[in-house]
Each structure stands twice: as structure tokens, then as C-alpha cells.
Design a protein around this motif. Structure first.
Motif, mmCIF file in Angstrom:
data_model
loop_
_atom_site.group_PDB
_atom_site.id
_atom_site.type_symbol
_atom_site.label_atom_id
_atom_site.label_comp_id
_atom_site.label_asym_id
_atom_site.label_seq_id
_atom_site.Cartn_x
_atom_site.Cartn_y
_atom_site.Cartn_z
ATOM 1 N N ILE A 45 0.867 -1.171 0.000
ATOM 2 C CA ILE A 45 0.000 0.000 0.000
ATOM 3 C C ILE A 45 0.906 1.223 0.000
ATOM 4 O O ILE A 45 1.611 1.483 0.981
ATOM 5 C CB ILE A 45 -0.933 0.013 1.226
ATOM 6 N N ILE A 46 0.919 1.930 -1.123
ATOM 7 C CA ILE A 46 1.762 3.100 -1.253
ATOM 8 C C ILE A 46 0.904 4.296 -0.868
ATOM 9 O O ILE A 46 -0.080 4.618 -1.545
ATOM 10 C CB ILE A 46 2.328 3.241 -2.677
ATOM 11 N N SER A 47 1.251 4.922 0.233
ATOM 12 C CA SER A 47 0.450 6.040 0.728
ATOM 13 C C SER A 47 0.907 7.348 0.082
ATOM 14 O O SER A 47 1.971 7.415 -0.530
ATOM 15 C CB SER A 47 0.557 6.147 2.255
ATOM 16 N N HIS A 48 0.110 8.370 0.253
ATOM 17 C CA HIS A 48 0.448 9.674 -0.316
ATOM 18 C C HIS A 48 1.669 10.280 0.358
ATOM 19 O O HIS A 48 2.547 10.812 -0.304
ATOM 20 C CB HIS A 48 -0.758 10.620 -0.222
ATOM 21 N N GLU A 49 1.741 10.179 1.686
ATOM 22 C CA GLU A 49 2.883 10.772 2.386
ATOM 23 C C GLU A 49 3.222 10.092 3.715
ATOM 24 O O GLU A 49 3.927 10.647 4.535
ATOM 25 C CB GLU A 49 2.646 12.261 2.627
ATOM 26 N N ASP A 50 2.750 8.868 3.885
ATOM 27 C CA ASP A 50 2.989 8.151 5.141
ATOM 28 C C ASP A 50 3.794 6.874 4.964
ATOM 29 O O ASP A 50 3.677 5.951 5.753
ATOM 30 C CB ASP A 50 1.653 7.820 5.812
ATOM 31 N N GLY A 51 4.610 6.820 3.921
ATOM 32 C CA GLY A 51 5.414 5.643 3.684
ATOM 33 C C GLY A 51 4.654 4.549 2.972
ATOM 34 O O GLY A 51 3.677 4.803 2.271
ATOM 35 N N VAL A 52 5.113 3.326 3.178
ATOM 36 C CA VAL A 52 4.566 2.154 2.499
ATOM 37 C C VAL A 52 4.192 1.119 3.551
ATOM 38 O O VAL A 52 4.934 0.909 4.513
ATOM 39 C CB VAL A 52 5.622 1.566 1.529
#
Length: 181
Positions: A45-52
Motif C-alpha cells: 500500500i503506497i500512501s500519499h505521504e505516510d510511507g509504504v
């Protein structure tokens, strides 16, 4: 969840009819940029700005700057033929594989630190696109930079997308159209 139910899942996800709990409360608040299933059947899950976040069976693993990721905002993602994961970000490209994280950035010689696209060629090369042009990391981990390459305008060398055809030619999507290598 009933068919057609679009309610937000809190701290978990469905796989078929089974609900899997996650143990990271940060997942309750993420904006998802991309979802990828890798060769080991893990959900990335690639988040917008919270890592993976990596979900596999009953476990959740979170990758961030604190544990080796180049940046918490990932722009591009791929799995190579050896099962390594490459993640492009505003701070370089991170390789996640058998070894600890490997980071390639402008200090390593990349033409720019903003990695807009990554692509794995059949030859084992990893191509990347930046605002300052394309680069290649070959299987020996040598870096090739294509500055002033034919077909890439020097006033706008940005490479947004990379792919190849069955003949092995590499195609680059740029500000001014398509360039063939």
C-alpha cells in the motif's frame, strides 16, 4: 461487508470474505496512492505521504524514512525479476531486497533526486525518469546518465514514463512527446 458497501475499513482489510486486522493505527488515516501485489503475494500500500505498508497474511510492516526509505512520499514503484522492490520518491530511489535498503540519489550521481518513474528492462537494467532526464542502473549497479540524449530536449528533459517493446527498445514519455532508445 455487504455487497456494494463502500464504508471505510478501520484497521483492516477484506480478502474475499475474510477480514484481516492490521495492527498499525496509522493505516486508519492514510491516503492511498497505489496498490501493488508482489510475487510473494504481499499487498503493498503506497500512501500519499505516510510511507509504504506491506500486508501479508496476518502481519503488517511499515516502511518509512525512519527505517530506511528515501522518502515517505513514493511516486513510482516496481518489482524487478529478482523480486527486489524499487520505489522512486522526491528524495531518490530506494531498493528493498535481500540486502538492507539501498538508496540512490543525487549524491549517488542521479541527474535529479525527484524520481518520477521506474522501469525494469528485460536485460535487468532499472531505468528511472527525473525532471532532469533519464538514468539507468545496470545489473552491476553502475549508474548511466543520459544527459543531452538525442530526442530529449535540453530545455525540458523531464521523463514521466518508461516502457519497452518486445524488440527491447525503450520508450520514454517526456514533456514533448515520446523518445525511443
Amino acid at each position: 461487508a455487504a455487497s456494494g458497501d463502500t464504508s471505510t475499513l478501520r484497521h483492516g482489510f477484506f480478502s474475499g470474505d475474510d477480514f484481516h486486522r492490521t495492527h498499525d493505527p496509522k493505516m486508519n488515516k492514510i491516503t492511498v496512492r497505489d496498490l501493488v501485489i508482489d510475487g510473494k503475494n504481499r499487498l503493498w500500500i503506497i500512501s500519499h505521504e505516510d510511507g509504504v505498508f506491506i500486508l501479508h497474511k496476518e502481519s503488517t510492516q511499515r516502511l518509512t524514512v525512519q527505517n530506511g526509505l528515501a522518502d515517505d512520499q513514493i511516486w513510482s514503484f516496481l518489482e524487478d525479476t529478482d523480486g527486489n522492490i524499487w520505489m522512486g520518491s522526491m528524495s531518490g530511489i530506494t531498493k528493498f531486497g535481500k540486502k538492507p535498503f539501498e538508496l540512490y540519489d543525487s549524491d549517488s550521481g542521479l541527474p535529479g533526486k525527484d524520481i518520477l518513474s521506474v522501469f525494469a528492462a528485460k536485460t535487468g537494467e532499472i531505468w528511472g525518469g527525473t525532471y532532469k532526464g533519464p538514468f539507468v542502473i545496470n545489473p552491476g549497479r553502475n549508474l548511466l546518465i543520459y544527459e543531452n540524449a538525442p530526442g530529449i530536449p535540453s530545455d525540458a528533459p523531464t521523463v514521466f514514463e518508461i516502457t519497452s517493446d518486445q524488440a527491447g527498445s525503450t520508450w520514454l514519455g517526456t514533456y514533448y512527446g515520446i523518445t525511443l532508445f
